[in-house]
Scaffold this active site. Structure first.
Site, mmCIF file in Angstrom:
data_model
loop_
_atom_site.group_PDB
_atom_site.id
_atom_site.type_symbol
_atom_site.label_atom_id
_atom_site.label_comp_id
_atom_site.label_asym_id
_atom_site.label_seq_id
_atom_site.Cartn_x
_atom_site.Cartn_y
_atom_site.Cartn_z
ATOM 1 N N HIS A 1 -15.185 -5.899 9.585
ATOM 2 C CA HIS A 1 -14.613 -4.551 9.465
ATOM 3 C C HIS A 1 -15.011 -3.938 8.125
ATOM 4 C CE1 HIS A 1 -11.247 -4.489 12.710
ATOM 5 N NE2 HIS A 1 -12.372 -5.002 13.157
ATOM 6 N N TYR B 1 -2.853 1.157 9.115
ATOM 7 C CA TYR B 1 -1.606 0.956 8.373
ATOM 8 C C TYR B 1 -0.890 2.310 8.352
ATOM 9 C CZ TYR B 1 -3.405 -3.507 6.513
ATOM 10 O OH TYR B 1 -3.888 -4.787 6.370
ATOM 11 N N PRO C 1 3.124 -9.811 4.088
ATOM 12 C CA PRO C 1 1.818 -9.778 4.766
ATOM 13 C C PRO C 1 1.074 -8.444 4.691
ATOM 14 C CG PRO C 1 3.614 -9.744 6.371
ATOM 15 C CD PRO C 1 4.245 -9.938 5.028
ATOM 16 N N LYS D 1 -2.956 -11.122 2.266
ATOM 17 C CA LYS D 1 -3.465 -11.987 1.201
ATOM 18 C C LYS D 1 -3.063 -13.460 1.335
ATOM 19 C CE LYS D 1 -5.885 -9.188 -1.060
ATOM 20 N NZ LYS D 1 -6.942 -9.131 -0.061
ATOM 21 N N TYR E 1 -8.263 -5.138 -1.498
ATOM 22 C CA TYR E 1 -8.184 -5.513 -0.084
ATOM 23 C C TYR E 1 -9.301 -6.482 0.295
ATOM 24 C CZ TYR E 1 -7.003 -4.988 4.840
ATOM 25 O OH TYR E 1 -6.602 -5.245 6.127
#
Ligand code: APR
Ligand code: PHB
Length: 393
Positions: A72, A203, A295, A299, A387
């Site tokens: 991704h 998100y 979560p 990580k 990220y």
């Protein structure tokens, strides 16, 4: 029984450590309290940093990951009906993430370990009961296996037994500090037999709470809803779950959430936790045994991997040279990275969830933060860099 490194816990941390040590020519034994089927069924997160993929590849555990993992290059943030894509490689000099479930990594590592006749023993149904004399030259792990109490004498013990294990509790209270934050909400997670309604993860920050659209494969979706801590999953029919997800993901323009049969439901409380130091004598803590992140930043698994890479390197250095230098630096080296992940996970969590007592002022601050990420390449790059994962030190 006797070994060089006694590993307690056969989750991703313990299994990967065994693999790395075996390749460095160091003996170890893995004790896992549950049975194989239980460990392989446990549903966890599924986003791998590039560094995590590289480690799995380097130790020969990536055959299926390379075939089935989904690369991704971005994530989407949704808020106030707006959609904003964070371009990961653009902001990080070409880095991306891979979607591949933690439970699949666990299956791959178990299969590799059991297939190698010269590989380190992996005992299922072997519950560690106590770690004796962790600060001596020969710590002993007492464990129960096949109804019998046995002992494993080691040069070193790796506590990879997760948040509820015994390793971190073995360290005397006057030798540790713990840092903790509990959040006033949980995640209701579902697995659904329906192709994801998005190419990349979404998100979403909504007035009714956070929602996340993730995936396991081109045919299986993984979705989460922020819910109160005392939620009874029995109150959430499939229809109610899909309706709530559709509300929270609503966006201006053409987009629809595809629905399908829900095959599993779970409830995950959100917690931040760190125990310092990550070493006591010859006992080394790694993964969830030493720290927990909520979560939202994806990580947890990646931190477990960076811990065991650091530990394997330190043990190999000791094995080859007799020097304890890297072992002595283990805790400080790991904690630097751990606290960066704690900071980022806290930031993602607090920016995207609504607390039950949240004020309108705090709502506005969250939206301003998201607007900042959507309009400033610098703010977007800061998110992207964290990220995809900070470098392994
Ligand atoms: N004896 C033997 N094994 C034990 C004991 C014990 N006393 N206590 C716990 N275990 C085992 C558990 O059954 C589990 O399989 O230790 C393992 C710990 O594995 P995880 O909880 O998966 O922790 P870790 O390997 O550190 O992986 C971290 O897991 O929780 C997620 O988000 C987190 O992705 C991260 C990852
Ligand atoms: C998941 O796919 O389970 C997942 C993805 C991203 C997260 C958390 C969980 O931040």
């Amino acid at each position: 029984m006797r070994t060089t490194v006694g590993i307690i816990g056969g989750g991703p941390a313990g299994l990967l450590l065994a693999r790395l040590l075996h390749r460095a020519g160091i003996d170890c034994v893995v004790l896992e309290s549950r049975d194989r089927a239980y460990v392989e069924r446990r549903q966890r997160a599924g986003i791998l940093e590039q560094g995590t993929v590289d480690v799995l590849r380097a130790c020969g555990a990536s055959e299926r990951l390379d075939r089935e993992g989904l690369t991704h290059h971005g994530i989407e943030l949704r808020f106030e009906g707006r959609a904003h894509r964070v371009d990961l490689p653009g902001a990080t000099g070409g880095k991306s993430v891979t979607v591949y479930a933690q439970t699949e990594i666990v299956k791959d590592l178990i299969a590799l370990q059991l297939a190698d006749p010269a590989g380190p023993p992996l005992l299922f149904g072997a519950e560690a009961l106590a770690i004796e004399k962790p600060d001596s030259a020969a710590p002993v792990v007492r464990f129960r296996h096949e109804g019998r109490e046995q002992t494993l004498t080691c040069d070193f013990v790796a506590g990879c037994d997760g948040f509820h294990g015994i390793a971190r509790r073995t360290v005397p209270a006057d030798r540790i500090r713990t840092f903790e934050r509990a959040y006033p909400y949980s995640w209701l997670g579902v697995l659904a037999d329906v192709p994801p309604s998005c190419k990349e993860l979404i998100y979403a920050r909504h007035q009714r709470g956070f929602a996340l659209h993730s995936m396991r494969s081109p045919r299986v979706s993984r979705l989460y809803l922020q819910v109160p801590n005392d939620t009874d999953t029995a109150d959430w029919s499939d229809e109610r779950i899909w309706d709530e997800l559709a509300t929270r993901f609503a966006v201006d323009g053409e987009w629809a959430l595809e629905r399908g049969p829900i095959t599993a439901t779970s409830l995950t409380p959100m917690r931040s936790f760190v125990q310092e130091p990550m070493r006591h004598g010859r006992l080394f803590l790694a993964g969830d045994a030493a720290h927990i992140v909520p979560p939202t930043g994806a990580k947890g698994l990646n931190l477990a991997v960076s811990d065991v890479v650091t530990l394997a390197r330190a043990l190999a250095h000791h094995h080859q040279t007799g020097s304890t230098e890297l072992l002595d630096g283990y805790s400080a080296t790991c904690l630097r990275r751990v606290w960066q992940a704690e900071r980022f996970s806290y930031f993602m969590t607090e920016t995207l969830h609504r607390r039950p007592d949240q004020s309108p002022f705090e709502d506005r601050l969250q939206l301003a933060q998201l607007d900042r990420i959507a309009t400033s390449p610098t703010a977007s790059a800061e998110l992207a860099e964290n990220y995809v994962g900070l470098p392994l030190s």
